[in-house]
Design an enzyme around this catalytic site. Structure first.
Site, PDB file in Angstrom:
ATOM      1  N   ASP A  62      -2.173   6.030  -6.227  1.00  0.00           N
ATOM      2  CA  ASP A  62      -2.251   5.229  -4.953  1.00  0.00           C
ATOM      3  C   ASP A  62      -2.700   3.858  -5.611  1.00  0.00           C
ATOM      4  O   ASP A  62      -3.384   3.456  -6.234  1.00  0.00           O
ATOM      5  CB  ASP A  62      -3.129   4.940  -3.825  1.00  0.00           C
ATOM      6  CG  ASP A  62      -3.752   4.588  -2.809  1.00  0.00           C
ATOM      7  OD1 ASP A  62      -3.035   4.080  -2.731  1.00  0.00           O
ATOM      8  OD2 ASP A  62      -5.038   4.891  -2.433  1.00  0.00           O
ATOM      9  N   ASP A  87       0.742  -1.134   0.043  1.00  0.00           N
ATOM     10  CA  ASP A  87       0.048   0.040   0.326  1.00  0.00           C
ATOM     11  C   ASP A  87       0.538   1.377   0.087  1.00  0.00           C
ATOM     12  O   ASP A  87       1.364   1.471   1.003  1.00  0.00           O
ATOM     13  CB  ASP A  87      -1.079  -0.101   1.235  1.00  0.00           C
ATOM     14  CG  ASP A  87      -2.236   0.724   1.244  1.00  0.00           C
ATOM     15  OD1 ASP A  87      -1.928   1.813   0.011  1.00  0.00           O
ATOM     16  OD2 ASP A  87      -2.695   1.466   2.417  1.00  0.00           O
TER      17      ASP A  87
END
Ligand SMILES: *[C@@H]1O[C@H](CO)[C@@H](O)[C@H](O)[C@H]1NC(C)=O
Length: 495
Positions: free
Chosen positions: A372, A168
């Site tokens: 992201d 992440d």
């Protein structure tokens, strides 16, 4: 002009005739697109298109690993959580994935707006031994949810335990579930890490600088264990999933030749949420506690990855990999107000089928854009999404594809039943610094089933909300984060 009965019935019958004509024309066009897709490019020279096999849009049953692997010691294999290359084999429920994705986006927006309410979470409030071992979690927002869906496997401890972690770029703390799971561990595929069996594990003390750093990484003030003065971390994700536990240091093995000592991580004793059978999370954000910053001495704040299509494999590499070819296009790395952990990008414009959409650059500039790895679907300011969707629909309708109903947050969908291949407009992004990047053909559509294949973009609620460049759009691109150099690069055909 008055309408007589006879002219009205004439109008009605001619309406039916034109309706039939319309449908046969549509059918004809569709057939033409189906049969002559190879020549579509030359027929419509003004449009840039991809022709993709429909089977490539749908989930595959077997794994075909990519042969493209960086020439670097610190390389991890990346797989999609739901695909056949993953050991976890989580079942994809598309409506649920998209709903979780919306929850993540909402939590990012609320985090950037600085809203949060506090509540206390303990290591184990039922057990007198752990009652005082607590930290205060915000009841809302906090870090972003890890719907993530790309997985890497790392080795933790000595001897090492192999753990599959969600990777992440939108969060910082790396954590895994730890024995004895004083309060709660969710089901994970692999053996749960046991620090008491590792010779390289050490607790981090409450008085240390590392412990104080937690506040800026998680937004949560760390706690302190009453017995051993061990630092207690807490991280709360947007969907109310969380991990609370002891903050520790461990040996992290990326490969036999890339072993990093004393990596700070969360040893989770109270873990709840939708982590899809993975053992935890690998945080690659911009805070000091992220893996990128913790390995800065060795890898110089440089990493790259390629997110594969669901039936293949990609990679995550720390440090330069020597593959950054001349075809890589760079754009300046920017920062996001109130979002110091996020990697920012400057989007300037979008084109569909080679046609630049008329969207004022100020629309993108006022919101800003985060790149992201954990957000699935790219979110655009509503004004920009509207322009993208309507141009895409226009071009798809000229190619003859019938529309289908919306799928959760995706409202531009097509019924491709009966087609073997589909010709779709290319989509490219222009970024600050003159970088224009064509998305891969796998980065344009999201298919739940053949009768519902959707444009993989969605609108934010407001033009002022930060935009997100999501993981579908990054698929198969080589994405390079050169943080020291202040730039992000995109290359074609990364995996
Ligand atoms: C770390 O701290 C916890 C909480 O006090 C304790 O239970 C555990 O034994 C400690 N582990 C080590 C290796 O010191």
């Amino acid at each position: 002009m008055a309408l007589t009965i006879s002219s009205a019935s004439f109008l009605i019958s001619s309406f039916f005739i034109s309706l039939c004509l319309f449908f046969s024309l549509e059918k004809g066009l569709a057939l033409q697109a189906k049969q002559t897709h190879e020549s579509t490019q030359s027929h419509r020279s003004q449009l840039r298109t991809y022709t993709v096999q429909l089977t490539s849009l749908l989930p595959a049953s077997s794994c075909s690993p990519s042969s493209i692997v960086p020439n670097n010691e610190a390389t991890l294999k990346v797989v999609h959580k739901h695909g056949p290359c993953s050991q976890l084999q989580a079942k994809p429920d598309h409506a649920q994935i998209l709903q979780q994705d919306q929850t993540r986006v909402n939590s990012i927006h609320s985090r950037l707006s600085g809203k949060s309410v506090a509540a206390t979470a303990a290591i184990d409030d039922d057990n007198p031994r752990y009652q005082k071992d607590s930290t205060t979690l915000p009841a809302k927002s906090g870090a972003v949810v890890s719907s993530g869906n790309y997985i890497v496997t790392v080795g933790l401890g000595t001897p090492k335990t192999d753990l599959s972690l969600i990777f992440d770029t939108g969060s910082d703390i790396t954590w895994t579930q730890c024995k004895p799971c004083a309060k709660s561990c969710y089901n994970q595929k692999e053996t749960i890490f046991d620090p008491s069996k590792s010779t390289s594990y050490a607790n981090v003390s409450c008085n240390s600088a590392e412990c104080s750093q937690l506040k800026s990484a998680t937004g949560i003030t760390p706690g302190c264990s009453s017995g051993t003065s061990t630092c207690i971390y807490g991280i709360q994700y947007g969907d109310q999933s969380f991990s609370v536990g002891y903050f520790g240091k461990e040996r992290l093995t990326l490969s036999s030749s890339a072993v990093i000592e004393n990596v700070l991580f969360g040893c989770g004793q109270n873990n709840q949420g939708l982590f899809g059978g993975s053992a935890g999370l690998l945080g690659l954000g911009r805070n000091k506690l992220s893996i990128v910053e913790q390995t800065a001495q060795k890898y110089n704040r440089y990493f790259s990855y390629c997110l594969p299509s669901s039936s293949s494999t990609g990679y995550l590499t720390l440090g330069k990999d020597g593959r950054a070819s001349r075809s890589v296009k760079y754009t300046p790395l920017t920062t996001i107000p109130n979002g110091a952990s996020f990697y920012g990008l400057q989007v300037l414009g979008i084109s569909v089928g080679g046609k630049t959409l008329s969207i004022s650059a100020s629309i993108f500039q006022s919101a800003g854009t985060i790149i992201d790895s954990g957000t699935v679907i790219t979110r655009l300011p509503p004004t920009a999404y509207g322009a993208l969707s309507s141009e895409f629909q226009k071009q798809m309708s000229s190619l003859g594809y019938p529309k289908a109903s919306a799928l959760s947050i995706l409202d531009t969908c097509y019924d491709l039943s009966g087609y073997r291949s589909v010709t779709i407009p290319t989509i490219s992004f222009s970024f600050g610094g003159g970088a224009t990047v064509d998305l891969d053909s796998t980065g344009i559509l999201y298919a739940s089933k053949i009768s519902q294949v959707c444009l993989a973009f969605a609108a934010n609620g407001d033009d002022g909300d930060v935009a997100l460049f999501g993981n579908v759009q990054q698929k198969r691109l080589q994405v390079i984060y050169d943080i020291g150099g202040g730039k992000i690069g995109f290359g074609r055909g990364g995996c």
